[in-house]
Scaffold this motif. Structure first.
Motif, PDB file in Angstrom:
ATOM      1  N   ALA A 135       7.177  -1.999 -15.699  1.00 19.80           N
ATOM      2  CA  ALA A 135       8.422  -2.581 -15.179  1.00 19.80           C
ATOM      3  C   ALA A 135       8.229  -3.101 -13.764  1.00 19.80           C
ATOM      4  CB  ALA A 135       9.530  -1.528 -15.212  1.00 19.80           C
ATOM      5  N   ALA A 136       7.402  -2.420 -12.962  1.00 20.67           N
ATOM      6  CA  ALA A 136       7.155  -2.886 -11.600  1.00 20.67           C
ATOM      7  C   ALA A 136       6.433  -4.229 -11.597  1.00 20.67           C
ATOM      8  CB  ALA A 136       6.336  -1.844 -10.839  1.00 20.67           C
ATOM      9  N   VAL A 137       5.465  -4.391 -12.492  1.00 25.69           N
ATOM     10  CA  VAL A 137       4.746  -5.675 -12.569  1.00 25.69           C
ATOM     11  C   VAL A 137       5.679  -6.788 -13.030  1.00 25.69           C
ATOM     12  CG1 VAL A 137       2.895  -6.901 -13.753  1.00 25.69           C
ATOM     13  CG2 VAL A 137       2.514  -4.572 -12.935  1.00 25.69           C
ATOM     14  N   VAL A 138       6.512  -6.494 -14.027  1.00 28.86           N
ATOM     15  CA  VAL A 138       7.447  -7.512 -14.516  1.00 28.86           C
ATOM     16  C   VAL A 138       8.429  -7.903 -13.420  1.00 28.86           C
ATOM     17  CG1 VAL A 138       9.293  -7.962 -16.176  1.00 28.86           C
ATOM     18  CG2 VAL A 138       7.216  -6.780 -16.908  1.00 28.86           C
ATOM     19  N   MET A 139       8.981  -6.909 -12.722  1.00 33.47           N
ATOM     20  CA  MET A 139       9.895  -7.220 -11.613  1.00 33.47           C
ATOM     21  C   MET A 139       9.175  -7.959 -10.502  1.00 33.47           C
ATOM     22  SD  MET A 139      12.473  -3.969 -11.198  1.00 33.47           S
ATOM     23  CE  MET A 139      11.130  -2.795 -11.009  1.00 33.47           C
ATOM     24  N   GLY A 140       7.917  -7.574 -10.247  1.00 35.15           N
ATOM     25  CA  GLY A 140       7.161  -8.254  -9.209  1.00 35.15           C
ATOM     26  C   GLY A 140       6.959  -9.730  -9.499  1.00 35.15           C
ATOM     27  N   LEU A 141       6.655 -10.054 -10.756  1.00 33.83           N
ATOM     28  CA  LEU A 141       6.512 -11.460 -11.136  1.00 33.83           C
ATOM     29  C   LEU A 141       7.834 -12.209 -10.982  1.00 33.83           C
ATOM     30  CD1 LEU A 141       4.256 -11.106 -14.313  1.00 33.83           C
ATOM     31  CD2 LEU A 141       3.570 -11.851 -12.026  1.00 33.83           C
ATOM     32  N   GLY A 142       8.925 -11.540 -11.363  1.00 31.69           N
ATOM     33  CA  GLY A 142      10.232 -12.186 -11.206  1.00 31.69           C
ATOM     34  C   GLY A 142      10.575 -12.426  -9.743  1.00 31.69           C
ATOM     35  N   GLY A 169       8.288  -5.042  -6.260  1.00 36.85           N
ATOM     36  CA  GLY A 169       8.229  -4.266  -7.502  1.00 36.85           C
ATOM     37  C   GLY A 169       7.627  -2.887  -7.291  1.00 36.85           C
ATOM     38  N   ALA A 170       6.584  -2.792  -6.463  1.00 38.94           N
ATOM     39  CA  ALA A 170       5.980  -1.493  -6.172  1.00 38.94           C
ATOM     40  C   ALA A 170       6.943  -0.601  -5.402  1.00 38.94           C
ATOM     41  CB  ALA A 170       4.691  -1.686  -5.371  1.00 38.94           C
ATOM     42  N   ARG A 171       7.754  -1.200  -4.536  1.00 45.00           N
ATOM     43  CA  ARG A 171       8.737  -0.421  -3.788  1.00 45.00           C
ATOM     44  C   ARG A 171       9.782   0.193  -4.727  1.00 45.00           C
ATOM     45  NH1 ARG A 171       9.424  -4.036  -0.313  1.00 45.00           N
ATOM     46  NH2 ARG A 171      11.469  -4.899  -0.798  1.00 45.00           N
ATOM     47  N   VAL A 172      10.257  -0.613  -5.664  1.00 42.64           N
ATOM     48  CA  VAL A 172      11.218  -0.091  -6.655  1.00 42.64           C
ATOM     49  C   VAL A 172      10.567   0.998  -7.507  1.00 42.64           C
ATOM     50  CG1 VAL A 172      12.636  -0.701  -8.646  1.00 42.64           C
ATOM     51  CG2 VAL A 172      12.513  -2.255  -6.692  1.00 42.64           C
ATOM     52  N   ALA A 173       9.316   0.788  -7.921  1.00 44.82           N
ATOM     53  CA  ALA A 173       8.616   1.785  -8.734  1.00 44.82           C
ATOM     54  C   ALA A 173       8.452   3.089  -7.970  1.00 44.82           C
ATOM     55  CB  ALA A 173       7.258   1.243  -9.158  1.00 44.82           C
ATOM     56  N   ALA A 174       8.170   3.020  -6.681  1.00 42.67           N
ATOM     57  CA  ALA A 174       8.004   4.237  -5.883  1.00 42.67           C
ATOM     58  C   ALA A 174       9.320   5.006  -5.781  1.00 42.67           C
ATOM     59  CB  ALA A 174       7.489   3.885  -4.493  1.00 42.67           C
ATOM     60  N   ILE A 175      10.422   4.295  -5.570  1.00 41.41           N
ATOM     61  CA  ILE A 175      11.723   4.965  -5.463  1.00 41.41           C
ATOM     62  C   ILE A 175      12.098   5.616  -6.796  1.00 41.41           C
ATOM     63  CG2 ILE A 175      14.185   4.577  -5.080  1.00 41.41           C
ATOM     64  CD1 ILE A 175      13.407   2.349  -3.116  1.00 41.41           C
ATOM     65  N   VAL A 176      11.874   4.899  -7.892  1.00 40.22           N
ATOM     66  CA  VAL A 176      12.184   5.465  -9.215  1.00 40.22           C
ATOM     67  C   VAL A 176      11.289   6.672  -9.504  1.00 40.22           C
ATOM     68  CG1 VAL A 176      12.153   4.991 -11.693  1.00 40.22           C
ATOM     69  CG2 VAL A 176      13.058   3.285 -10.116  1.00 40.22           C
ATOM     70  N   SER A 177      10.016   6.575  -9.151  1.00 42.23           N
ATOM     71  CA  SER A 177       9.094   7.690  -9.401  1.00 42.23           C
ATOM     72  C   SER A 177       9.512   8.935  -8.626  1.00 42.23           C
ATOM     73  CB  SER A 177       7.671   7.280  -9.018  1.00 42.23           C
ATOM     74  OG  SER A 177       7.238   6.171  -9.775  1.00 42.23           O
ATOM     75  N   LEU A 178       9.922   8.753  -7.379  1.00 43.21           N
ATOM     76  CA  LEU A 178      10.378   9.897  -6.591  1.00 43.21           C
ATOM     77  C   LEU A 178      11.638  10.525  -7.193  1.00 43.21           C
ATOM     78  CD1 LEU A 178       9.788   8.489  -2.999  1.00 43.21           C
ATOM     79  CD2 LEU A 178       8.569  10.391  -4.055  1.00 43.21           C
ATOM     80  N   ALA A 179      12.501   9.692  -7.749  1.00 45.88           N
ATOM     81  CA  ALA A 179      13.712  10.221  -8.385  1.00 45.88           C
ATOM     82  C   ALA A 179      13.381  11.011  -9.648  1.00 45.88           C
ATOM     83  CB  ALA A 179      14.673   9.083  -8.714  1.00 45.88           C
ATOM     84  N   LEU A 180      12.250  10.717 -10.293  1.00 46.37           N
ATOM     85  CA  LEU A 180      11.869  11.442 -11.502  1.00 46.37           C
ATOM     86  C   LEU A 180      11.501  12.898 -11.221  1.00 46.37           C
ATOM     87  CD1 LEU A 180       9.695   8.791 -13.401  1.00 46.37           C
ATOM     88  CD2 LEU A 180      12.050   9.457 -13.857  1.00 46.37           C
ATOM     89  N   ILE A 181      11.182  13.222  -9.980  1.00 41.45           N
ATOM     90  CA  ILE A 181      10.811  14.601  -9.654  1.00 41.45           C
ATOM     91  C   ILE A 181      11.955  15.548  -9.972  1.00 41.45           C
ATOM     92  CG2 ILE A 181      10.254  16.160  -7.749  1.00 41.45           C
ATOM     93  CD1 ILE A 181       8.629  13.950  -6.503  1.00 41.45           C
ATOM     94  N   VAL A 182      13.152  15.181  -9.561  1.00 47.22           N
ATOM     95  CA  VAL A 182      14.313  16.017  -9.869  1.00 47.22           C
ATOM     96  C   VAL A 182      14.854  15.720 -11.259  1.00 47.22           C
ATOM     97  CG1 VAL A 182      15.921  14.408  -8.773  1.00 47.22           C
ATOM     98  CG2 VAL A 182      16.575  16.793  -9.034  1.00 47.22           C
ATOM     99  N   THR A 236       0.816  -1.209   0.000  1.00 52.53           N
ATOM    100  CA  THR A 236       0.000   0.000   0.000  1.00 52.53           C
ATOM    101  C   THR A 236       0.851   1.259   0.000  1.00 52.53           C
ATOM    102  OG1 THR A 236      -1.728  -1.183   1.211  1.00 52.53           O
ATOM    103  CG2 THR A 236      -1.837   1.228   1.194  1.00 52.53           C
ATOM    104  N   THR A 237       1.856   1.308   0.859  1.00 58.50           N
ATOM    105  CA  THR A 237       2.692   2.507   0.981  1.00 58.50           C
ATOM    106  C   THR A 237       3.397   2.863  -0.329  1.00 58.50           C
ATOM    107  OG1 THR A 237       3.043   1.999   3.316  1.00 58.50           O
ATOM    108  CG2 THR A 237       4.521   3.601   2.306  1.00 58.50           C
ATOM    109  N   PRO A 238       4.066   1.916  -1.003  1.00 52.47           N
ATOM    110  CA  PRO A 238       4.680   2.291  -2.289  1.00 52.47           C
ATOM    111  C   PRO A 238       3.670   2.777  -3.324  1.00 52.47           C
ATOM    112  CG  PRO A 238       5.573   0.205  -1.506  1.00 52.47           C
ATOM    113  CD  PRO A 238       4.405   0.537  -0.632  1.00 52.47           C
ATOM    114  N   LEU A 239       2.500   2.149  -3.378  1.00 50.83           N
ATOM    115  CA  LEU A 239       1.497   2.576  -4.350  1.00 50.83           C
ATOM    116  C   LEU A 239       1.004   3.987  -4.061  1.00 50.83           C
ATOM    117  CD1 LEU A 239      -0.613  -0.678  -4.831  1.00 50.83           C
ATOM    118  CD2 LEU A 239       1.167   0.261  -6.321  1.00 50.83           C
ATOM    119  N   VAL A 240       0.880   4.340  -2.785  1.00 47.71           N
ATOM    120  CA  VAL A 240       0.470   5.702  -2.441  1.00 47.71           C
ATOM    121  C   VAL A 240       1.526   6.701  -2.893  1.00 47.71           C
ATOM    122  CG1 VAL A 240      -0.007   7.264  -0.518  1.00 47.71           C
ATOM    123  CG2 VAL A 240      -0.982   4.967  -0.524  1.00 47.71           C
ATOM    124  N   PHE A 241       2.799   6.364  -2.701  1.00 46.18           N
ATOM    125  CA  PHE A 241       3.863   7.276  -3.129  1.00 46.18           C
ATOM    126  C   PHE A 241       3.946   7.365  -4.649  1.00 46.18           C
ATOM    127  CE2 PHE A 241       5.553   7.090   1.209  1.00 46.18           C
ATOM    128  CZ  PHE A 241       5.954   8.415   1.368  1.00 46.18           C
TER     129      PHE A 241
END
Length: 268
Positions: free
Chosen positions: A77-84, A120-133, A44-49
């Protein structure tokens, strides 16, 4: 000409507020959330971020094809990583009450899938936050802010910037070399062997061009007395203003509310 990632940004509407924020503020504001997301285990937390970051990006930066592609690529990419990750997860340590599918003696449990998708959602949240800058800042502005606010020696900052600018230059020279080979009929045919020969033929002229470009840059820096004094006059100032402090405080407050509401350090 290839895209120069360090070129100046095009003028944008005042509504796109991220372009007016100091690069260090855009870097520092999501940094605590990115660090804490490494240790969360829920989904839940990564998806909210991710949703929060998408909202900031859609409002704060200009909507372009690159932005649309990144916003679509991150969840895929998050779904693909999540399946892996779900496949690699040890089934002995997860909830085995739900069986998703079974192939021979191997079983995919719902608990393993939940762990994989959460990762996978955790990685997606970190990457998304990095996209801000990453999507609203240029390399020169980040270097200028680091030199002006963080007191990074300009010899280090601008030397690193000059080195990074070699990358688009190499892309341009490689394209010119390829076109010259095609004009002369030196394509070498088709197949993997011909491709290797072509790339070997690119190495020598590419290195020669790189050496010439490095010499020009070194002469230009020497002509401007680069490194002769402990500091230098900045033509473009990147100030740290009240809006930057407000952005950091608001982003940290929202991040704190999200973590407090979800409290992701307890396994669901």
């Amino acid at each position: 000409m290839p895209v120069d990632p360090y070129a100046a940004l095009r003028p944008a509407s005042p509504i796109r507020f991220l372009y007016g924020i100091n690069p260090l503020a855009k870097l520092l504001a999501p940094l605590p959330a990115m660090a804490l997301l490494v240790f969360v285990r829920d989904i839940t937390t990564p998806l909210v971020f991710v949703a929060l970051t998408y909202l900031v990006l859609l409002v704060g930066v200009s909507f372009t094809r690159r932005l649309a592609a990144l916003l679509l690529l991150v969840p895929v990419a998050a779904v693909v990583m999540g399946l892996g990750f779900a496949i690699w997860t040890d089934s002995s340590g997860v909830n085995q009450s739900i069986v998703l599918w079974q192939i021979g003696g191997w079983t995919m449990y719902g608990g393993a899938m939940l762990v994989g998708l959460a990762t996978g959602a955790r990685v997606a949240a970190i990457v998304s936050l990095a996209l801000i800058v990453g999507l609203s800042t240029t390399g020169p502005d980040l270097v200028r802010a680091s030199v002006q606010q963080l007191r990074v020696p300009y010899r280090i900052g601008y030397t690193a910037l000059a080195a990074f600018r070699f990358v688009p230059r190499f892309g341009y020279e490689l394209d010119v070399i390829r076109q010259a080979h095609r004009v002369r009929g030196s394509h070498g045919g088709r197949g993997p062997v011909a491709a290797v020969r072509r790339w070997v033929g690119y190495i020598v002229p590419l290195l020669a061009g790189a050496i010439r470009h490095a010499e020009r840059v070194a002469l230009a820096m020497d002509a401007r007395a680069f490194g002769a004094h402990p500091d230098r006059t900045e033509r473009h100032l990147v100030p740290f203003r009240t809006r930057d402090v407000v952005f950091i405080v608001v982003f940290l407050a929202v991040s704190t509310v999200v973590f407090a509401a979800t409290f992701p350090w307890v396994l669901a």
